[in-house]
Design a protein around this motif. Structure first.
Motif, PDB file in Angstrom:
ATOM      1  N   THR A 300     109.855  44.332  -2.061  1.00  0.00           N
ATOM      2  CA  THR A 300     108.757  45.511  -1.842  1.00  0.00           C
ATOM      3  C   THR A 300     108.927  46.656  -2.738  1.00  0.00           C
ATOM      4  O   THR A 300     108.603  47.908  -2.151  1.00  0.00           O
ATOM      5  CB  THR A 300     108.961  45.640  -0.366  1.00  0.00           C
ATOM      6  N   GLY A 301     109.528  46.647  -3.639  1.00  0.00           N
ATOM      7  CA  GLY A 301     109.647  48.178  -4.337  1.00  0.00           C
ATOM      8  C   GLY A 301     108.465  48.753  -4.664  1.00  0.00           C
ATOM      9  O   GLY A 301     108.192  49.715  -4.584  1.00  0.00           O
ATOM     10  N   ALA A 302     107.471  47.942  -5.326  1.00  0.00           N
ATOM     11  CA  ALA A 302     106.095  48.641  -5.659  1.00  0.00           C
ATOM     12  C   ALA A 302     105.251  48.783  -4.387  1.00  0.00           C
ATOM     13  O   ALA A 302     104.277  49.764  -4.336  1.00  0.00           O
ATOM     14  CB  ALA A 302     105.397  47.675  -6.679  1.00  0.00           C
ATOM     15  N   SER A 303     105.057  47.478  -3.484  1.00  0.00           N
ATOM     16  CA  SER A 303     104.214  47.580  -2.383  1.00  0.00           C
ATOM     17  C   SER A 303     104.514  48.717  -1.219  1.00  0.00           C
ATOM     18  O   SER A 303     103.580  49.199  -0.887  1.00  0.00           O
ATOM     19  CB  SER A 303     104.427  46.215  -1.830  1.00  0.00           C
ATOM     20  N   ALA A 304     105.945  49.046  -1.151  1.00  0.00           N
ATOM     21  CA  ALA A 304     106.304  49.988  -0.369  1.00  0.00           C
ATOM     22  C   ALA A 304     106.050  51.313  -0.839  1.00  0.00           C
ATOM     23  O   ALA A 304     105.422  52.407  -0.191  1.00  0.00           O
ATOM     24  CB  ALA A 304     107.840  49.965   0.035  1.00  0.00           C
ATOM     25  N   ALA A 305     106.083  51.601  -2.442  1.00  0.00           N
ATOM     26  CA  ALA A 305     105.888  52.784  -2.960  1.00  0.00           C
ATOM     27  C   ALA A 305     104.424  53.111  -2.784  1.00  0.00           C
ATOM     28  O   ALA A 305     103.949  54.384  -2.670  1.00  0.00           O
ATOM     29  CB  ALA A 305     106.225  52.738  -4.345  1.00  0.00           C
ATOM     30  N   ARG A 306     103.487  52.274  -2.588  1.00  0.00           N
ATOM     31  CA  ARG A 306     101.927  52.414  -2.746  1.00  0.00           C
ATOM     32  C   ARG A 306     101.583  53.230  -1.670  1.00  0.00           C
ATOM     33  O   ARG A 306     100.431  53.749  -1.490  1.00  0.00           O
ATOM     34  CB  ARG A 306     101.204  50.943  -2.764  1.00  0.00           C
TER      35      ARG A 306
END
Length: 383
Positions: A300-306
């Motif tokens: 979830t590195g990218a999805s959480a950052a969003r």
């Protein structure tokens, strides 16, 4: 309500050995940078610290025990607004318990709340009063943990608040309380603004506030709070700028490298925890790694950052006063430390206010007994 509705599905976290083996292999093959050129954390996560944490993750972290810890409380998934939502749901044995929705933020997860769930659900078992009992619901934010990853735009704090209201209704809770810190605080405030007819009251363990235009009559304590917030914005918000503008770019490293993920996330536990510069004084390796695992395994590195891109870009202006009863607990190491006077414009029905002498941004992990006491004290005034 005696159990999950037909629209919810029981869930358990299962970590395949292949996933643990892949993580260990990646950690062993990490290409490390040279050490920082200072003797503190001012350039970011110290090489010696992150190497030791990753060594522990590789050699000593007990994956079976971690899976058991992460499955300690009943979990479910349900679909809301086209997205799978993962959540913990623990009902109290006390019939008059108040439903309580607790929301985490970044870089946290539902694992932050494991120390506070039992005493909130069954205060009698911890020497308390049944009148303080809660049915506890802890959802994973969209794009975090085992919730679904949005495939389109629009999942900012207001939409999440609307989804949480639907979740509580689906669970049979027409009226409920809400609690949160970090993004959880902003979502909790949005719930109070958007669904006041359903929200008994809110409690915040991080207290956002609007800085005053007139600073002539500020107290010394208020000036110190504003100066601290200014230092945070000047020196400690690069992470937010990156995730609010280029979450996809940072997401590649956070998804591919567990060492990068550890360094990116643990820096915030060091900076925002009440740990005098050493995260080991406030958090165990297992606590930090359980949280990291909920980012690493579901990637979830990218999805959480969003959530930063979504919420910062939305700029809806929906930041007015919260009309429902409110309680606020200010922890001394957090970066938001308003006085009651500075916070009151946001909370016209502010019934509980306390400034604590220990604890930081991750109150449920750092000072669980204090947070439980604060939530109980606030909701005694709301029930």
């Amino acid at each position: 309500m005696n159990g999950p509705s037909a629209d919810t599905v029981p869930f358990r976290i299962s970590i395949p050995e292949s996933a643990a083996a892949d993580l260990r292999d990646r950690l062993r093959r990490t290409r490390w940078p040279e050490p920082e050129t200072v003797d503190d954390w001012s350039q970011g996560t110290r090489l010696s610290y992150v190497r030791e944490l990753c060594r522990y993750w590789t050699q000593e972290y007990d994956w079976a025990a971690a899976e058991a810890r992460l499955n300690r409380f009943a979990q479910f998934t349900t679909e809301i607004d086209g997205l799978r939502i993962h959540f913990l749901h623990v009902r109290s044995p006390h019939p008059d318990a108040v439903p309580l929705l607790i929301t985490h933020g970044w870089p946290s997860s539902v694992a932050e709340f494991h120390k506070v769930i039992d005493p909130l659900v069954d205060p009698v078992a911890f020497g308390g009063d049944a009148a303080d009992a809660f049915h506890v619901v802890c959802p994973s934010l969209p794009g975090f943990g085992f919730s679904g990853k949005p495939s389109g735009t629009g999942w900012g704090t207001e939409r999440i608040a609307d989804a949480w209201d639907r979740l509580m209704s689906r669970l049979g809770y027409a009226r409920y309380g809400a609690q949160g810190g970090d993004w959880g605080a902003r979502i909790t405030m949005a719930l109070g603004r958007r669904h006041p007819e359903n929200v008994v009251g809110i409690h915040l363990s991080m207290v956002p506030f609007h800085e005053p235009e007139n600073t002539a009559d500020l107290t010394g304590r208020e000036r110190s709070a504003l100066e601290s917030l200014a230092r945070h914005r000047a020196q400690g918000t690069a992470y937010a700028t990156v995730m609010a503008t280029r979450p996809q770019s940072i997401g590649y490293g956070l998804t591919d490298s567990p060492a990068a993920l550890a360094a990116w996330i643990v820096e915030k536990f060091q900076a925002w925890g009440d740990c005098d510069g050493d995260p080991g004084t406030a958090f165990t390796h297992d606590e930090l790694l359980d949280n990291l695992t909920l980012y690493w395994i579901p990637a979830t590195g990218a999805s959480a950052a969003r959530i930063y891109w979504e919420s910062f870009a939305a700029a809806t202006g929906d930041d007015g006063p919260v009309p429902v009863p409110a309680g606020c607990s200010v922890f001394p190491a957090d970066y938001y430390r308003p006085s009651r006077r500075l916070a009151e414009p946001q909370f016209p029905d502010l019934r509980h206010w306390n400034e604590l002498d220990k604890g930081g941004h991750f109150a449920a992990l750092e000072q669980p007994s204090t947070l439980v006491s604060e939530v109980r004290a606030a909701f005694r005034l709301f029930r």
